[in-house]
Every structure is written in C-alpha cells, then in structure tokens.
Design an enzyme around this catalytic site. Structure first.
Site, PDB file in Angstrom:
ATOM      1  N   HIS A 179       3.236 -22.937 -17.420  1.00 45.37           N
ATOM      2  CA  HIS A 179       4.246 -22.223 -16.643  1.00 45.37           C
ATOM      3  C   HIS A 179       4.843 -21.094 -17.483  1.00 45.37           C
ATOM      4  CE1 HIS A 179       6.932 -22.139 -13.166  1.00 45.37           C
ATOM      5  NE2 HIS A 179       7.971 -22.015 -13.975  1.00 45.37           N
ATOM      6  N   SER A 195       8.354 -18.111 -11.040  1.00 39.35           N
ATOM      7  CA  SER A 195       8.971 -19.400 -10.705  1.00 39.35           C
ATOM      8  C   SER A 195       9.887 -19.235  -9.493  1.00 39.35           C
ATOM      9  CB  SER A 195       9.715 -19.938 -11.932  1.00 39.35           C
ATOM     10  OG  SER A 195      10.013 -21.302 -11.788  1.00 39.35           O
TER      11      SER A 195
END
Length: 428
Positions: free
Chosen positions: A408, A267
């Site tokens: 994610h 991320s």
C-alpha cells in the site's frame, strides 16, 4: 470479545488463522469469496435495457448518479460559496530554477463561520498550459517537499496509531514535518516530464474524524442543523468538493487556465479522486491508487475491507443512509463498476498493489472490467477480460490498470504509469 480472524500469507496463499483482539472479521482468501451478483449496469430502473448512447447519457447515468448521491457519498450543497482568493507566494526559481512555485489562501465565509484552504502549485518553467495533476495530501502542503517557503498547515492532522508521526505533535504539524511525504510527490520527475502539480491538504477541507462541527460542513448548515441530513455529504464528498475549488484556481491562473486536469488520489483520497471525477466534468482523467472498498473495489466481493468495517471505522466518510448497507451489500442498488462507468468517456486509471490485500486488487480490476460496456458505447476500450494482468504489466486503454509489486503506497513506478497514461490520452 475475541474473534477468529483468517488471513492469507502472500508467500503460500494458505489461510493462517489466529486469535486477535479485534471486533472485525474479514477475508483475504480468494477461495472464500462467495458468489455474488452485480446490479446491471445497462438496465434501466423500469427493467428496460439500455439500447443506445442516448439511453445511457439521458437516463441510466442519471439513475446511477442519484443513488451514489443519496445512498453512498451524500448530496453536495446546492448553494454556491465563492471564496476570497489571496496569492500569498510566488517564486520563479523553485526546485533549482526548474519550476514556478505558487501558493494561495482560499477563505470561505458563511453562517458566521470561516474556513481557510491552502493551495500549493509547482509548474514547469517554459511550458505553456502544462497538463496538471491535482493530488490531495495527507499531512499538509509542507509535507510534499522540504522547501522552507511552503506554508505549514494550521489544521488538525491525523496521527496514525502504532506508526511514526514525524513532525506531528498533538495533531499539529511542525517544522519537522517538511518533506515527510515527498516520496509520494516526486516533484523532480513530475516537473521534468513537463507536468504541473497542484496539491491541497485534505484536512483543511474537512478534518478526518467523526465530527461535523468543523471543516466545510458548518458553513452550509440551515437554521437548527448541526450535522448533514441523512442523504447529505460525508467527508469524501466534502474532500471532492474541495478539489473542485482547486480546479477553480487552476482555471483562474493564467499559467494553467488552458491546462488539462488529472486528479490522482491514494487510499481514501483515491476514493475521493474517483468521486471528484464523477461530480466535476472539468476533470479530464481520474486516477485511483490503492483505493479499495468504496473506491475502485467491488463491495459485493467482501474481500479485505468491507462496508461494515469502513462504516464502523469511518462513519463520517459517507452519508448516514449508507450505514444501513453494513453486512447488507447486496441491498445496495449500485456497486463500484458503476462509479467508474460514470466517468465515461473520460480516461480513468485504477492501480493496485500485489501485497495490498486489504484493498482487494482483484476487486479493483473487476470493477474496471465490468465498467467496460459503457466505454464501448463511446467506441472506447476498457479492460480486456476478467483475469488480472501479470504483475507490473500495465494496461493503458481508456480504462487503465496495473498491479504492481509491493504494498500500500505510491511509488515511482505508479507515477511513471500515470504520466505515460496522461500523455497518451491528453496529447492527442
């Protein structure tokens, strides 16, 4: 004010619109991506084409790097600042006697300010100079494993809204935070495959909120300054700078001074991993996991998170100069394929997740694809074409890529690819 937000369901890929109380408009529908033109990777600022590897290395690469330094991530300080390094822990019997655990305190002092950064390592026993992963963590070194001997961070810890914050109270880590990020750090697999791991808490380097009175920045201010200059380093550059200090520890450690170094981040720390690979040539492989906007994804696609959204939410990540590109991505002289190209000829790996539309998997892949011409100057293989590969079908060329199922995060599947990719390129 209420705005109309359009999203796409993965099951139908059909737009579904709902009225949400959010100040942002974003697109996750591929059919709504408007035509865009990328800045030319192999054309000099004077309009001449790059004709040779020498043109790239002596001219074009420097032009691109200067833009990223001045207009995006911000210039790092010229002054060298060496820490005092204290070994605070060493165990020869960690992880059921399979690993050596080491911990260091790096203490930086300047301008009447002091900053302490904790570094943690696990190294496989009986392996000389193992390849080592450098992976920054989000919640403190103690979150990596439930080992009670890992020092708990004293730094501010970010808390997520509307999400569990196990072991974090009033932005401080507690005993209950031990091992809460262990799924992202499968130490048994890493050590079992002969790799080592170094990790550092990114908040030790710079707390992740919009305040430049803390973290590493104040140690470099000139007289009268209380924040970086307009082209000065934001948090991502600061975190990348911190990773270079971890590499100093790796090189100083007799167990790893001859190791090959792989930096991986997830991320926002995936953005950091790519940038650290650019600014530090000692990094042999850079891996970006679900890094999205201003990581691996092309900004001009305006898919998922955009420059405006990221500047609104996290203005401290970049230089102040970058703020002017909110809603004006086409004015930016670079795009992220150029960032990836700056890693050449070293291997770089880009990982996307099928359900992570916010990070724009297609844009992440295309950035690697459009960086390929620079790798070809070195006789290396990049990505083969503009179409996304099938889910869970990785590409392990010098530019590597996979689109895995799921959302994610960092999974065992990701780690399997990273270790295979590293062995393929570093064992030669």
């Amino acid at each position: 004010m209420y705005k109309l937000i359009c999203v796409v369901t993965l099951a139908t890929l059909a737009p579904i619109c709902s009225v949400l109380a959010q100040p942002e408009i974003f697109n996750v529908d591929e059919s709504l991506v408007e035509p865009y033109e990328l800045p030319e990777l192999l054309k000099l600022d004077n309009g001449q084409k790059v004709q040779s590897l020498a043109d790239w290395e002596n001219e074009r690469r420097n032009e691109i790097l200067d833009v990223f330094l001045e207009e995006v991530y911000g210039k790092l300080p010229d002054k060298a600042l060496k820490p005092s390094i204290e070994v605070v822990d060493r165990s020869e019997t960690a992880l059921n006697n399979t690993a050596i655990r080491q911990q260091w305190e790096l203490t930086f002092e300047n301008n009447g300010k002091k900053l302490v950064i904790d570094v943690l390592a696990y190294l496989p026993k009986g392996v000389i100079a193992p390849h080592v992963f450098v992976v920054p963590n989000f919640r403190g070194n103690q979150s990596v494993n439930n080992d009670p001997n890992i020092a708990i961070t004293n730094s501010w810890v970010r808390m997520k809204k509307n999400a569990p914050n196990v072991g974090v109270v009033d932005h401080r880590a507690t005993e209950a935070s031990r091992g809460t990020s262990s799924a992202m750090f499968p130490l048994d697999r890493i050590i079992g495959n002969g790799f080592g791991l170094y990790t550092v808490y990114y908040g030790d380097i710079d707390p992740d909120f919009n305040d430049f009175s803390n973290g590493i920045h104040p140690l470099f201010y000139e007289v009268g300054e209380d924040q970086p200059k307009s082209d000065g380093w934001g948090a991502i550059s600061a975190w990348a700078w911190g990773l270079t200090k971890v590499i100093d520890v790796i090189e100083d450690n007799p167990l790893t001074r001859d190791s090959r170094i792989i930096v991986m981040g997830h991320s926002r720390l995936g953005k950091t991993a790519l940038w650290s690979g650019v600014i530090d040539s000692r990094i042999d492989v850079a891996i970006s996991n679900n890094s999205g906007c201003m990581g691996a994804a092309l900004t001009r696609r305006r898919f998922g998170e955009t420059v405006k959204i990221i500047n609104t939410r996290f203005p401290h990540w970049f230089s102040d100069n970058f703020l002017k590109y909110s809603d004006h991505e086409d004015n930016l002289p670079v795009d992220q394929h150029m960032l990836i190209a700056l890693m050449a000829p070293r291997p770089v790996y880009i990982a996307s997740a099928q359900q992570d539309r916010w990070a724009d998997p297609k844009g992440e892949y295309l950035a690697g694809y459009y960086a390929t011409p620079v790798y070809e100057l070195y006789g290396k293989k990049g990505l083969p074409g503009p179409e996304l590969p099938e889910v869970n079908h990785p590409i392990h060329h010098t530019i590597g890529y996979h689109l895995r199922s799921g959302g994610h995060g960092v999974t065992d599947y990701d780690w399997e690819q990273y270790m295979a990719f590293a062995k393929m390129h570093l064992d030669k």
